[in-house]
Design an enzyme around this catalytic site. Structure first.
Site, PDB file in Angstrom:
ATOM      1  N   ARG A   1       8.211 -32.008 -24.297  1.00 43.24           N
ATOM      2  CA  ARG A   1       6.874 -32.479 -23.533  1.00 43.24           C
ATOM      3  C   ARG A   1       6.475 -33.746 -23.985  1.00 43.24           C
ATOM      4  NH1 ARG A   1       3.304 -27.088 -24.411  1.00 43.24           N
ATOM      5  NH2 ARG A   1       1.287 -28.710 -22.884  1.00 43.24           N
TER       6      ARG A   1
ATOM      7  N   ASP B   1      -4.783 -22.717 -17.354  1.00 41.69           N
ATOM      8  CA  ASP B   1      -3.916 -22.147 -17.922  1.00 41.69           C
ATOM      9  C   ASP B   1      -3.686 -21.032 -17.597  1.00 41.69           C
ATOM     10  OD1 ASP B   1      -2.677 -23.797 -19.946  1.00 41.69           O
ATOM     11  OD2 ASP B   1      -4.506 -22.926 -21.932  1.00 41.69           O
TER      12      ASP B   1
ATOM     13  N   ARG C   1       3.062 -17.493 -21.184  1.00 40.86           N
ATOM     14  CA  ARG C   1       2.583 -17.033 -20.209  1.00 40.86           C
ATOM     15  C   ARG C   1       3.344 -16.473 -18.372  1.00 40.86           C
ATOM     16  NH1 ARG C   1      -2.654 -18.539 -21.991  1.00 40.86           N
ATOM     17  NH2 ARG C   1      -2.862 -20.067 -22.907  1.00 40.86           N
TER      18      ARG C   1
HETATM   19  C1  S3P Z   1      -5.627 -26.859 -24.340  1.00 46.49           C
HETATM   20  C2  S3P Z   1      -5.566 -27.550 -23.407  1.00 46.49           C
HETATM   21  C3  S3P Z   1      -5.112 -27.631 -22.653  1.00 46.49           C
HETATM   22  C4  S3P Z   1      -4.409 -25.928 -21.804  1.00 46.49           C
HETATM   23  C5  S3P Z   1      -3.175 -25.934 -23.697  1.00 46.49           C
HETATM   24  C6  S3P Z   1      -4.348 -25.669 -24.762  1.00 46.49           C
HETATM   25  C7  S3P Z   1      -6.583 -27.191 -25.917  1.00 46.49           C
HETATM   26  O1  S3P Z   1      -3.951 -28.568 -22.240  1.00 46.49           O
HETATM   27  O2  S3P Z   1      -3.045 -25.716 -21.392  1.00 46.49           O
HETATM   28  O3  S3P Z   1      -3.488 -24.332 -23.048  1.00 46.49           O
HETATM   29  O4  S3P Z   1      -6.584 -26.046 -26.544  1.00 46.49           O
HETATM   30  O5  S3P Z   1      -7.076 -28.381 -25.858  1.00 46.49           O
HETATM   31  P1  S3P Z   1      -3.882 -29.895 -21.980  1.00 46.49           P
HETATM   32  O6  S3P Z   1      -5.322 -30.527 -23.306  1.00 46.49           O
HETATM   33  O7  S3P Z   1      -2.542 -30.472 -21.686  1.00 46.49           O
HETATM   34  O8  S3P Z   1      -4.982 -29.660 -20.510  1.00 46.49           O
END
Ligand code: S3P
Length: 429
Positions: free
Chosen positions: A122, A315, A388
């Protein structure tokens, strides 16, 4: 990884209380571990991701004790971590790796962050870049983990995030907390604000405008006691499951309803849900309420999710796409390119698995178009070991013809270990 067979259901009925929100639990673990004093959290997330954050904070000198079912006591390091002897293992958790990078970049010592195969693919440049602008010394491996931080003094910045990301925003704020001036993060799309609320709860001063957030450093944090709201992203699976059956009725107690997360309820309402929210309460500025969902007699219509909505629902998009064939008008998702760099390429896997169940779907670089009025049949689902995806297709399977095999079903434990037990409890067969 273990597989799981999902049988179709006749209805969804019941009343549930869900484990604590993953995003909030991460922040309470990080801030509680960094603060001065002893924090107590109840209904803390039971997911493996938050356990990774707790383990990292333990390795950095915080003391973590599980004091009861889902209750955690954390004695913080009072603003100064101890560099660990071995790499910090963030497991599958992007939130842990990105947010802890900001916390550690201004600390003394060398820190190496590692993760599992998915996390090691990632993008981490999105946190390295702003932190480097603050003066941080961070080395990535080809844009990814393993990531090494040589702690050093940082300076404040004013930064506009190029991709909507609460994790990146939070990482910068955690670093900004430890500089000697005011750091500002500007967002084109407002992402979840749990870090801002949690920083304030721990005693930091944070100022906000419609599209920016600022923090001045250095500020000390002080321990708190808090109850973590139920996780609305986990609830999404059951709320969507309830929408598949005209006679369903589901109540979810003490559910997190932070406005930057509760957009899901609006989308479900426009799709055809009847939702009522009762007993609103606030704990450290995080809202909770009792949510009841039934279906309107007309059934499910259609919805288009794009622009800011896609970022806010990021999500929940896999499960919305997975129930789309059962709507009358379909669901169209655009501006959601971020889905491709989550725990898996969620656009590709949703399309692949919907097709495996017999659905027609159009895949875009930044989304999906899933027509309605389609019937699905049971199939073998490739979860990609993505929690998910495993849970989304367990929901789609409830109204399919025949049984569905979810490969890598135990990945659900990343965010929601209780998922299959609770699904069995509310699914009438
Ligand atoms: C999250 C932010 C999101 C989300 C992840 C949790 C967080 O990701 O998809 O499951 O807790 O700040 P991104 O910040 O990369 O959008």
């Amino acid at each position: 990884m273990s597989d799981r067979l999902i049988r179709p259901a006749r209805n969804i009925v019941g009343s549930l209380r869900l484990p604590g929100d993953k995003s909030i639990s991460h922040r309470y673990a990080l801030l509680g571990g960094f603060a001065e004093g002893v924090s107590h959290f109840t209904n803390f997330s039971t997911g493996a991701d938050c356990a990774s954050t707790l383990a990292c904070m333990t390795a950095l000198g915080a003391k973590v004790t599980h004091t009861g079912p889902n209750a955690v006591e954390i004695t913080g390091v009072a603003g100064r971590v101890t560099p660990p002897q071995s790499p910090l293992d963030c497991g599958n958790s992007g939130s842990t790796m990105r947010m802890i990078s900001g916390l550690l970049a201004p600390q003394s010592g060398t820190f190496t962050l590692i993760g599992d195969d998915s996390l090691s693919r990632r993008p981490m440049e999105r946190v390295r870049k702003p932190l480097a602008e603050m003066g941080a010394r961070i080395t990535l491996t080809d844009g990814h983990a393993p990531l090494t931080i040589e702690g050093t003094t940082l300076r404040a910045i004013d930064y506009a995030t190029p991709v909507p990301s609460a994790q990146v925003k939070s990482s910068i704020l955690l670093a900004g907390l430890q500089t000697a001036a005011a750091t500002t993060v500007r967002e084109a799309v407002r992402t979840r604000d749990h870090s801002e609320l949690a920083l304030r709860a721990f005693g930091a001063e944070v100022t906000r405008t419609t599209n920016s957030v600022s923090i001045s450093g250095p500020q000390p944090l002080h321990a708190i006691d808090a109850a973590v709201p139920g996780d609305i992203s986990s609830a999404a699976f059951f709320l969507c499951a309830a929408l598949l059956f005209p006679e369903s009725s589901l109540v979810i107690d003490a559910l997190g309803l932070n406005p930057t997360r509760a957009t899901l309820l609006d989308v479900l309402t426009s799709l055809g849900a009847r939702i009522s929210v009762l007993n609103l309460e606030e704990n450290h500025s995080e809202l909770t309420g009792v949510v009841q969902i039934t279906q309107r007699p007309e059934g499910l219509g259609s919805v288009e999710i794009s622009g800011a909505l896609s970022a806010q629902l990021i999500d929940e998009l896999p499960v919305l796409a997975a129930i789309a064939p059962y709507t009358t008008g379909g669901i169209r998702i655009r501006d959601a390119k971020e889905l491709r760099v989550k725990e898996s390429d969620r656009i590709a896997l949703v399309a692949k698995n919907l097709r495996a169940m017999g659905a027609e779907v159009t895949e875009f670089d930044d989304g999906l178009d899933v027509p309605g009025n389609q019937s699905l049949h049971g199939a073998t689902i490739d979860s990609g070991d993505d929690h998910r995806i495993a849970m989304a297709f367990s929901v789609a399977a409830l109204r399919a013809e025949g049984e569905t095999l979810i490969q890598g079903a135990d990945s659900a434990a990343i965010s929601f270990p209780e998922f299959f037990d609770l699904l069995d409890r509310i699914a009438e067969r």
